[in-house]
Design a protein around this motif. Structure first.
Motif, PDB file in Angstrom:
ATOM      1  N   PRO A 149       2.881   7.534   2.396  1.00  0.00           N
ATOM      2  CA  PRO A 149       2.529   6.554   1.358  1.00  0.00           C
ATOM      3  C   PRO A 149       1.420   5.618   1.813  1.00  0.00           C
ATOM      4  O   PRO A 149       1.319   5.287   3.001  1.00  0.00           O
ATOM      5  CB  PRO A 149       3.837   5.791   1.135  1.00  0.00           C
ATOM      6  CG  PRO A 149       4.594   5.950   2.413  1.00  0.00           C
ATOM      7  CD  PRO A 149       4.215   7.296   2.964  1.00  0.00           C
TER       8      PRO A 149
ATOM      9  N   THR B  40       2.210  14.962  -1.810  1.00  0.00           N
ATOM     10  CA  THR B  40       1.851  13.636  -2.330  1.00  0.00           C
ATOM     11  C   THR B  40       2.744  13.248  -3.498  1.00  0.00           C
ATOM     12  O   THR B  40       3.182  12.096  -3.608  1.00  0.00           O
ATOM     13  CB  THR B  40       0.381  13.624  -2.787  1.00  0.00           C
ATOM     14  OG1 THR B  40       0.139  14.753  -3.643  1.00  0.00           O
ATOM     15  CG2 THR B  40      -0.558  13.692  -1.601  1.00  0.00           C
TER      16      THR B  40
ATOM     17  N   VAL C  58       0.072  14.649 -10.177  1.00  0.00           N
ATOM     18  CA  VAL C  58      -0.670  13.760  -9.288  1.00  0.00           C
ATOM     19  C   VAL C  58      -2.154  14.044  -9.477  1.00  0.00           C
ATOM     20  O   VAL C  58      -2.547  15.153  -9.847  1.00  0.00           O
ATOM     21  CB  VAL C  58      -0.275  13.946  -7.809  1.00  0.00           C
ATOM     22  CG1 VAL C  58       1.130  13.451  -7.566  1.00  0.00           C
ATOM     23  CG2 VAL C  58      -0.420  15.405  -7.368  1.00  0.00           C
TER      24      VAL C  58
ATOM     25  N   VAL D  37      -2.832   9.650  -6.660  1.00  0.00           N
ATOM     26  CA  VAL D  37      -1.972   8.767  -7.427  1.00  0.00           C
ATOM     27  C   VAL D  37      -1.119   9.589  -8.388  1.00  0.00           C
ATOM     28  O   VAL D  37      -1.439  10.733  -8.702  1.00  0.00           O
ATOM     29  CB  VAL D  37      -2.781   7.711  -8.216  1.00  0.00           C
ATOM     30  CG1 VAL D  37      -3.554   6.808  -7.263  1.00  0.00           C
ATOM     31  CG2 VAL D  37      -3.725   8.382  -9.209  1.00  0.00           C
ATOM     32  N   LEU D  38      -0.024   8.990  -8.844  1.00  0.00           N
ATOM     33  CA  LEU D  38       0.901   9.655  -9.758  1.00  0.00           C
ATOM     34  C   LEU D  38       0.535   9.320 -11.196  1.00  0.00           C
ATOM     35  O   LEU D  38       0.265   8.174 -11.534  1.00  0.00           O
ATOM     36  CB  LEU D  38       2.330   9.196  -9.466  1.00  0.00           C
ATOM     37  CG  LEU D  38       3.457   9.873 -10.255  1.00  0.00           C
ATOM     38  CD1 LEU D  38       3.576  11.347  -9.871  1.00  0.00           C
ATOM     39  CD2 LEU D  38       4.780   9.152  -9.999  1.00  0.00           C
TER      40      LEU D  38
ATOM     41  N   THR E  54       3.799   0.874  -2.939  1.00  0.00           N
ATOM     42  CA  THR E  54       3.103   2.145  -2.757  1.00  0.00           C
ATOM     43  C   THR E  54       2.125   2.340  -3.905  1.00  0.00           C
ATOM     44  O   THR E  54       2.526   2.447  -5.065  1.00  0.00           O
ATOM     45  CB  THR E  54       4.102   3.316  -2.709  1.00  0.00           C
ATOM     46  OG1 THR E  54       4.975   3.139  -1.589  1.00  0.00           O
ATOM     47  CG2 THR E  54       3.367   4.643  -2.576  1.00  0.00           C
TER      48      THR E  54
ATOM     49  N   ALA F  84      -0.852   8.017  -2.276  1.00  0.00           N
ATOM     50  CA  ALA F  84      -0.397   8.804  -1.125  1.00  0.00           C
ATOM     51  C   ALA F  84      -1.615   9.350  -0.408  1.00  0.00           C
ATOM     52  O   ALA F  84      -2.626   9.684  -1.034  1.00  0.00           O
ATOM     53  CB  ALA F  84       0.514   9.940  -1.572  1.00  0.00           C
TER      54      ALA F  84
ATOM     55  N   LEU G 244       5.203   9.917  -3.704  1.00  0.00           N
ATOM     56  CA  LEU G 244       5.081   8.929  -4.773  1.00  0.00           C
ATOM     57  C   LEU G 244       6.359   8.837  -5.600  1.00  0.00           C
ATOM     58  O   LEU G 244       6.724   7.751  -6.072  1.00  0.00           O
ATOM     59  CB  LEU G 244       3.878   9.275  -5.660  1.00  0.00           C
ATOM     60  CG  LEU G 244       2.534   9.163  -4.934  1.00  0.00           C
ATOM     61  CD1 LEU G 244       1.414   9.780  -5.763  1.00  0.00           C
ATOM     62  CD2 LEU G 244       2.211   7.702  -4.614  1.00  0.00           C
TER      63      LEU G 244
END
Length: 251
Positions: free
Chosen positions: A206, A141, A113, A107-108, A214, A217, A145
């Motif tokens: 995604p 990733t 990330v 995840v961002l 989204t 990732a 994102l």
């Protein structure tokens, strides 16, 4: 999320800033270094360090401080209760068992990330452990994102931002990076080679929920002992895309 000024607890924010000052580059901090990293005076940083040590979140020899195992309570609670890691873990395990490679859900978080779920594999690049934080601009990733953001949100993310060079292959030019994100947005996947770490290639797609948002990732990583970039994309992209489609109903 926005918060009213009256509801904002500055002391808590400062304490968390001190706690977040510890990372893989600086595993031990004294009051001076913590102050520089957290944007506090040395006296304030020292009080926060001592308080965190008193509460058991830091250990100290009297001058230097480092993270204590108690901080894992936060990540442990998240991993045990958050829906995404629990939902995607069987998929990661299945992919790893099928291919022998390492797969992650990411995840961002700001300019980084975070790996929130991963499979085990002998072909695992250094630093790709659960909870690892990596620079978004230099990872497959992160780019997936960022490409999922609206153009206005991506412009805001880019505004005034420097893209640090991590290897000789890292894309650091803002114009080139914008073009790269546009390409990722169009093709709906990203391949990155040796931009974060030499000898490491990665491929990401995604992960979307049923409403098309989204939420994470999904990626696979190959080291120098594994597939070359062309083979990685040819063999793994269909698996990643199919896994993302199957996971959609779970997210």
């Amino acid at each position: 999320m926005p918060i009213a000024h009256a509801d904002y607890i500055a002391g808590m924010a400062k304490g968390l800033a001190v706690l977040e000052s510890f990372d893989t580059q600086r595993q031990r901090l004294n009051a001076t270094l913590a102050a520089e990293r957290a944007g506090l005076t040395r006296a304030a940083a020292r009080r926060h360090l001592l308080t965190l040590a008193h509460l058991g979140y830091l250990e100290t020899d009297g001058s230097w401080f480092w993270l204590a195992p108690k901080v894992l309570r936060f990540s442990g609670s998240y991993l045990a209760s958050a829906r995404l890691p629990r939902a995607i873990q069987p998929t990661l395990n299945r992919l790893a068992g099928l291919t022998g490679y390492s797969f992650s859900a990411v995840v961002l978080d700001g300019d980084q990330v975070v790996i929130v779920a991963r499979s085990g594999s002998a072909l695992l690049a250094y630093g790709l452990h659960l909870g690892a934080r990596l620079p978004a601009h230099a990872t497959s990733t992160g780019r997936v994102l960022l490409a999922a953001k609206s153009r206005s949100d991506f412009d805001a993310w880019m505004r005034g931002r420097e893209l640090p060079r991590l290897t000789a292959h890292t894309t650091c030019d803002a114009k080139a990076f914008r073009a790269l994100i546009a390409a990722v947005r169009q093709q709906d996947f990203c391949a990155a080679g040796e931009e974060h770490e030499l000898g490491v290639h990665a491929l990401a797609v995604p992960l979307r929920d049923m409403e098309g948002r989204t939420v994470a990732a999904l990626n696979v990583v190959s080291t120098a002992q594994g597939l070359d970039p062309g083979a990685l994309q040819k063999q793994m992209l269909p698996l990643l895309l199919e896994a993302a489609r199957e996971a959609r109903a779970l997210l």
